[in-house]
Design a protein around this motif. Structure first.
Motif, mmCIF file in Angstrom:
data_model
loop_
_atom_site.group_PDB
_atom_site.id
_atom_site.type_symbol
_atom_site.label_atom_id
_atom_site.label_comp_id
_atom_site.label_asym_id
_atom_site.label_seq_id
_atom_site.Cartn_x
_atom_site.Cartn_y
_atom_site.Cartn_z
ATOM 1 N N GLU A 25 43.095 39.293 39.969
ATOM 2 C CA GLU A 25 42.499 40.623 39.952
ATOM 3 C C GLU A 25 43.282 41.570 40.853
ATOM 4 O O GLU A 25 43.942 41.178 41.800
ATOM 5 N N SER A 26 43.149 42.874 40.547
ATOM 6 C CA SER A 26 43.717 43.919 41.388
ATOM 7 C C SER A 26 42.812 44.151 42.585
ATOM 8 O O SER A 26 41.600 43.921 42.536
ATOM 9 N N PHE A 48 56.747 57.421 45.814
ATOM 10 C CA PHE A 48 55.612 56.816 46.500
ATOM 11 C C PHE A 48 55.178 55.548 45.779
ATOM 12 O O PHE A 48 54.654 55.597 44.662
ATOM 13 N N ASP A 49 55.424 54.408 46.422
ATOM 14 C CA ASP A 49 55.122 53.102 45.840
ATOM 15 C C ASP A 49 55.783 52.960 44.470
ATOM 16 O O ASP A 49 55.135 52.662 43.458
ATOM 17 N N VAL A 50 57.078 53.168 44.477
ATOM 18 C CA VAL A 50 57.895 53.094 43.262
ATOM 19 C C VAL A 50 58.987 52.033 43.379
ATOM 20 O O VAL A 50 59.207 51.252 42.452
ATOM 21 N N LEU A 51 59.665 51.971 44.516
ATOM 22 C CA LEU A 51 60.854 51.120 44.646
ATOM 23 C C LEU A 51 60.555 49.645 44.445
ATOM 24 O O LEU A 51 61.420 48.882 43.994
ATOM 25 N N GLU A 52 59.330 49.226 44.750
ATOM 26 C CA GLU A 52 58.970 47.818 44.541
ATOM 27 C C GLU A 52 58.906 47.455 43.065
ATOM 28 O O GLU A 52 58.917 46.279 42.699
ATOM 29 N N SER A 61 50.386 38.652 46.202
ATOM 30 C CA SER A 61 49.208 38.106 45.522
ATOM 31 C C SER A 61 49.256 38.490 44.051
ATOM 32 O O SER A 61 50.205 39.130 43.579
ATOM 33 N N GLN A 62 48.208 38.144 43.322
ATOM 34 C CA GLN A 62 48.122 38.515 41.916
ATOM 35 C C GLN A 62 48.096 40.028 41.735
ATOM 36 O O GLN A 62 48.480 40.534 40.686
ATOM 37 N N HIS A 63 47.661 40.752 42.754
ATOM 38 C CA HIS A 63 47.711 42.210 42.705
ATOM 39 C C HIS A 63 49.146 42.670 42.438
ATOM 40 O O HIS A 63 49.382 43.570 41.607
ATOM 41 N N ASP A 64 50.124 42.060 43.117
ATOM 42 C CA ASP A 64 51.523 42.426 42.929
ATOM 43 C C ASP A 64 52.017 42.046 41.540
ATOM 44 O O ASP A 64 52.796 42.785 40.923
ATOM 45 N N VAL A 65 51.561 40.917 41.048
ATOM 46 C CA VAL A 65 51.950 40.475 39.703
ATOM 47 C C VAL A 65 51.398 41.441 38.662
ATOM 48 O O VAL A 65 52.114 41.870 37.742
ATOM 49 N N ILE A 66 50.126 41.798 38.794
ATOM 50 C CA ILE A 66 49.475 42.699 37.843
ATOM 51 C C ILE A 66 50.197 44.040 37.773
ATOM 52 O O ILE A 66 50.367 44.621 36.695
ATOM 53 N N TYR A 67 50.670 44.523 38.939
ATOM 54 C CA TYR A 67 51.315 45.841 38.998
ATOM 55 C C TYR A 67 52.837 45.761 38.870
ATOM 56 O O TYR A 67 53.531 46.740 39.136
#
Length: 230
Positions: A186-187, A94-98, A132-138
């Motif tokens: 930011e997330s 669950f939300d791992v492959l990315e 977005s930066q959310h993707d970068v942060i995670y």
């Protein structure tokens, strides 16, 4: 936060409905890859016995403390899965492959853990234009379209049973937030008031009545369930 935040609660409601539609055996063996701090483990436990894998040592420690009866081992996709092949009725990511650079190899490795007739159920963030930066942060490598995500499951003796976007009702608001905050650093997973959190949970959770019977045309996330050949 994983227990109370509307995003996690809504996603679990959708996933619980999907799992209920899969008609798993009563004594199903289940493997979750990338279990994080273990927020999905109780839900998965409603459908069978659960083993789990996680890369981050702190997350493993937290998950073990909260779920001491479960087997949670350190591992990494695609090449370091500490569980035997062809052992599980259900494998979840669950939300791992990315988070995995070689996502195709990761799907092949997960498929290898399934028994014949077993199901691989995966979710991921959708729409590369929402990056977005959310993707970068995670530490994401990508976001997916429905077609690109489904294509990951077209080999390895897998056949797609169900594929859809989800988190559809909140998509307009989420898209606007992403576009406006693309450089904020930011997330998106921020706390809200109790009333707003309850409202958003109910809106997101309502999609459990639509999936898996209906393929939703757009959404913040994408989902695919694939069956391994018998």
């Amino acid at each position: 936060m994983e227990q109370r935040h509307w995003w996690f609660r809504g996603r679990r409601a959708v996933l619980r409905a999907m799992l209920g539609s899969l008609k798993l055996p009563a004594d199903a063996r289940i493997f979750e890859a990338g279990c994080g701090t273990g927020g999905n483990l109780p839900m998965l436990g409603e459908f069978g016995s659960v083993d789990a894998m996680e890369y981050n040592p702190l997350a493993i420690e937290f998950a073990k403390a909260n779920h001491p009866s479960l087997t949670i081992r350190k591992g990494e996709l695609p090449d370091e899965i500490p569980y035997p092949d062809e052992s599980y009725d259900l494998v979840c990511a669950f939300d791992v492959l990315e988070h995995v650079e070689e996502d195709g190899k990761a799907v092949a490795a997960l498929a290898g853990k399934l028994k014949p007739g077993g199901v691989l159920l995966c979710t991921a963030p959708a729409n590369q234009w929402m990056w977005s930066q959310h993707d970068v942060i995670y530490h994401h490598y990508r976001r997916y379209s429905l077609s690109s995500f489904s294509a990951l499951f077209s080999g390895n003796d897998l056949s797609v049973k169900s594929a859809s976007y989800f988190n559809t009702f909140l998509f307009p608001a989420a898209a606007l937030v992403r576009l406006l905050s693309s450089g904020s650093g930011e997330s998106d997973l921020n706390e809200t008031s109790a009333a707003v959190n309850t409202m958003l949970t109910r809106i997101f959770s309502f999609e459990r009545y639509l999936l898996p019977a209906v393929r939703l045309p757009f959404g913040v996330s994408v989902l695919c369930a694939a069956i391994k050949g018998r």
